[in-house]
Write a protein that holds these residues in place. Structure first.
Motif, short mmCIF file in Angstrom:
data_model
loop_
_atom_site.label_atom_id
_atom_site.label_comp_id
_atom_site.label_asym_id
_atom_site.label_seq_id
_atom_site.Cartn_x
_atom_site.Cartn_y
_atom_site.Cartn_z
N ASP A 12 0.79 -1.19 0.10
CA ASP A 12 0.02 0.04 0.06
C ASP A 12 0.63 1.25 0.05
OD1 ASP A 12 -2.13 -1.68 -0.05
OD2 ASP A 12 -2.64 -1.27 2.10
N LEU A 13 2.09 1.14 0.81
CA LEU A 13 2.70 2.45 0.78
C LEU A 13 3.68 2.71 -0.48
CD1 LEU A 13 4.27 2.25 4.65
CD2 LEU A 13 2.59 3.82 3.52
N GLN A 14 4.06 1.47 -1.22
CA GLN A 14 4.56 1.59 -2.56
C GLN A 14 3.65 2.13 -3.62
OE1 GLN A 14 6.50 -1.90 -3.79
NE2 GLN A 14 6.59 -2.73 -1.91
N ILE A 15 2.23 1.74 -3.32
CA ILE A 15 1.23 2.31 -4.37
C ILE A 15 1.21 3.81 -4.14
CG2 ILE A 15 -1.25 2.13 -4.90
CD1 ILE A 15 -1.08 -0.74 -4.21
N LEU A 16 1.01 3.98 -2.97
CA LEU A 16 0.83 5.41 -2.55
C LEU A 16 2.14 6.33 -3.18
CD1 LEU A 16 -0.64 5.64 1.11
CD2 LEU A 16 -1.67 6.46 -1.26
N SER A 17 3.46 5.88 -2.86
CA SER A 17 4.53 6.37 -3.46
C SER A 17 4.46 6.67 -4.83
CB SER A 17 5.76 5.70 -3.01
OG SER A 17 6.93 6.34 -3.57
N LEU A 18 4.06 5.62 -5.55
CA LEU A 18 3.81 5.58 -7.19
C LEU A 18 2.95 6.64 -7.39
CD1 LEU A 18 4.29 1.66 -7.69
CD2 LEU A 18 6.00 3.30 -8.41
N LEU A 19 1.79 6.41 -7.03
CA LEU A 19 0.77 7.80 -7.08
C LEU A 19 1.33 8.97 -7.15
CD1 LEU A 19 -2.47 5.96 -5.71
CD2 LEU A 19 -1.91 6.38 -8.03
N SER A 20 2.14 9.41 -5.86
CA SER A 20 2.80 10.66 -5.81
C SER A 20 3.71 10.92 -6.99
CB SER A 20 3.43 10.40 -4.47
OG SER A 20 4.27 11.69 -4.43
N ARG A 22 3.45 9.71 -10.11
CA ARG A 22 2.88 9.66 -11.26
C ARG A 22 2.11 11.13 -11.40
NH1 ARG A 22 -1.75 8.96 -14.46
NH2 ARG A 22 -1.44 7.45 -15.85
N PHE A 23 1.65 11.54 -10.18
CA PHE A 23 1.07 12.80 -10.13
C PHE A 23 2.25 14.06 -10.10
CE2 PHE A 23 -2.79 10.80 -7.75
CZ PHE A 23 -3.38 10.65 -9.15
N GLY A 24 3.16 13.86 -9.88
CA GLY A 24 4.22 14.73 -9.89
C GLY A 24 4.68 15.00 -11.23
N LEU A 25 4.75 13.72 -12.10
CA LEU A 25 5.00 13.81 -13.62
C LEU A 25 3.84 14.71 -14.18
CD1 LEU A 25 6.74 10.61 -14.22
CD2 LEU A 25 7.84 12.60 -14.33
N ALA A 26 2.77 14.35 -13.77
CA ALA A 26 1.47 15.02 -14.35
C ALA A 26 1.73 16.56 -14.25
CB ALA A 26 0.22 14.38 -13.89
N ALA A 27 1.96 16.96 -13.24
CA ALA A 27 1.95 18.53 -12.87
C ALA A 27 3.00 18.89 -13.53
CB ALA A 27 2.46 18.39 -11.24
N SER A 72 -5.12 12.94 -13.20
CA SER A 72 -3.95 13.44 -13.81
C SER A 72 -4.15 14.53 -14.80
CB SER A 72 -3.25 12.14 -14.63
OG SER A 72 -2.72 11.34 -13.95
N GLU A 73 -5.22 14.63 -15.58
CA GLU A 73 -5.62 15.70 -16.68
C GLU A 73 -6.01 16.97 -15.68
OE1 GLU A 73 -8.70 14.19 -19.11
OE2 GLU A 73 -7.23 12.66 -20.06
N ALA A 74 -6.63 16.85 -14.62
CA ALA A 74 -7.06 17.91 -13.94
C ALA A 74 -5.84 18.62 -13.23
CB ALA A 74 -7.96 17.35 -12.88
N ILE A 75 -4.79 17.74 -12.71
CA ILE A 75 -3.34 18.38 -12.20
C ILE A 75 -2.81 18.95 -13.40
CG2 ILE A 75 -1.49 17.55 -11.55
CD1 ILE A 75 -2.63 15.28 -9.93
#
Length: 86
Positions: A12-20, A22-27, A72-75
Motif C-alpha cells: 500500500d505504501l509503495q502504491i501511494l509512493s508511485l501515485l505521488s 505519477r501525479f508529480g510527473l503530470a504536474a 492526472s488531466e486535472a492536475i
C-alpha cells in the motif's frame, strides 16, 4: 498472519509512493500530455487486458485507471492555468 498484514501495508505504501510520482510527473507536464479520446480508450483497453492477464478484477482496475487519468488531466490543467496566470 502479521507478516501478511505487514506485506499488504508495505505494498500500500509503495502504491501511494508511485501515485505521488505519477501525479508529480503530470504536474510537470502541464497540459502537454493530455490524451485524446482515442488514446484514452486505447490506454484503458491495454489496462483491461493486462488486468485480465494478471487475474485481478478488470472492472475495478478500469474504474481506478479512468479516475487516475481524470485526476492526472486535472492536475495538468491546473498547472497549465497557473502558468498562464503567472
Amino acid at each position: 498472519m502479521e507478516s501478511v498484514s505487514d506485506g499488504v501495508e508495505s505494498i500500500d505504501l509503495q502504491i501511494l509512493s508511485l501515485l505521488s510520482q505519477r501525479f508529480g510527473l503530470a504536474a510537470e507536464a502541464g497540459g502537454a500530455t493530455a490524451a485524446s479520446d482515442d488514446q484514452r480508450k486505447m490506454q484503458l483497453s491495454l489496462i483491461r487486458r493486462r488486468a485480465f492477464e494478471l487475474g485481478i478484477p478488470v472492472a475495478l482496475v478500469t474504474d481506478f485507471w479512468d479516475r487516475l487519468m481524470d485526476a492526472s488531466e486535472a492536475i495538468q490543467a491546473q498547472r497549465s492555468n497557473r502558468a498562464i496566470n503567472d
